[in-house]
Enzyme design. Structure first.
Site: not given
Ligand code: APR
Length: 238
Positions: A97-100, A115, A145, A208-209, A225
């Site tokens: 889902q990451n754009v990095d 994404h 274009c 993480l949670e 992770a």
């Molecule tokens: N190791 C594992 N999990 C982690 C860590 C870590 N070091 N740090 C944070 N997390 C967990 C957090 O607990 C959280 O549950 O990663 C999750 C990040 O959640 P979000 O910030 O909601 O990101 P994501 O789930 O990728 O969002 C999904 O939402 O805003 C849109 O398009 C955007 O791709 C994104 C999508």
């Protein structure tokens, strides 16, 4: 994860990653403390309406995030997934889902960005996507274009994620679905675990949670992770 012998019957793996896998590289997540959505409203920077209303703000938001990529590097979790990708004999698909660009920089090959990508620009007129690194001023011209219609190649809320057919096919063939570092807040990614369960795949969450979708996973491992992913890869590669 189930006992050793159950690992032997895994052939096809789908791994979903979210912002949490890049957190230890120094990239902000969205919904945690200091998350990206704390500093900006989604409606202001991540919708087609926002782009139409204030393109300069939207482009600036992604320009800042793109520039940040030069200051960070892949962590042990990205490296471990790239090693699994290289060594795994069966099917494997990393759906991020990451754009990095940290999965690519770690060496991952069997990877899709559902994404979009910061290092890509999309022509809103002809649909051509081009690799992009510098700032992207609104009105930049498409080299296909010629129209001044380049925008960040990011899937905004309300737009269709990329490569959904490929992802769905992989999920339907999967024996193991792993979710890493995502809150399970956004569909369709948050529903992938249910597709995997439906076809009898084992489902494992590394986060993480507990996420919004933890209930659907056969097993949830709580932790960072950079620790949990290398551990899982060691289990899978034996
Ligand atoms: N190791 C594992 N999990 C982690 C860590 C870590 N070091 N740090 C944070 N997390 C967990 C957090 O607990 C959280 O549950 O990663 C999750 C990040 O959640 P979000 O910030 O909601 O990101 P994501 O789930 O990728 O969002 C999904 O939402 O805003 C849109 O398009 C955007 O791709 C994104 C999508």
């Amino acid at each position: 994860m189930a006992p050793e012998e159950e690992m032997d019957d895994i052939r096809n793996i789908v791994i979903l990653t979210g912002a949490g896998i890049s957190a230890e590289s120094g990239l902000a997540t969205f919904r945690g403390p200091d998350g990206l959505w704390e500093g900006h409203r989604v409606e202001d920077v991540c919708t087609p309406e926002a782009l139409a209303r204030n393109a300069a703000l939207v482009h600036r938001f992604y320009d800042e995030r793109r520039a940040r990529l030069d200051e960070v590097k892949p962590n042990a979790a990205h490296e471990a997934l790239a090693a699994l990708d290289a060594a795994w004999p069966g099917e494997l698909l990393i759906v991020t889902q990451n754009v990095d660009d940290l999965h690519e920089r770690a060496g991952a090959k069997r990877l899709v960005h559902m994404h979009g990508e910061l290092r890509s620009a999309l022509c809103a007129a002809c649909g051509k996507a081009v690799p992009w690194t510098p700032a992207l001023p609104p009105g930049s011209a498409c080299d296909g274009c010629g129209r001044p219609a380049l925008r960040p190649d990011i899937v905004f809320f309300g737009e269709m994620p990329y490569r959904m057919n490929l992802i769905d096919d992989a999920l339907r063939r999967s024996d193991l679905f792993v979710s890493v570092g995502t809150s399970g807040a956004v569909y369709p990614a948050a529903g992938f675990v249910q597709t995997a369960r439906h076809v009898g795949a084992r489902t494992l969450e590394l986060n993480l949670e507990p996420s919004a979708g933890s209930f659907y996973f056969e097993e949830s491992r709580i932790g960072a992770a950079s620790i949990l992913v290398p551990e899982l890869v060691r289990e899978l590669l034996g």
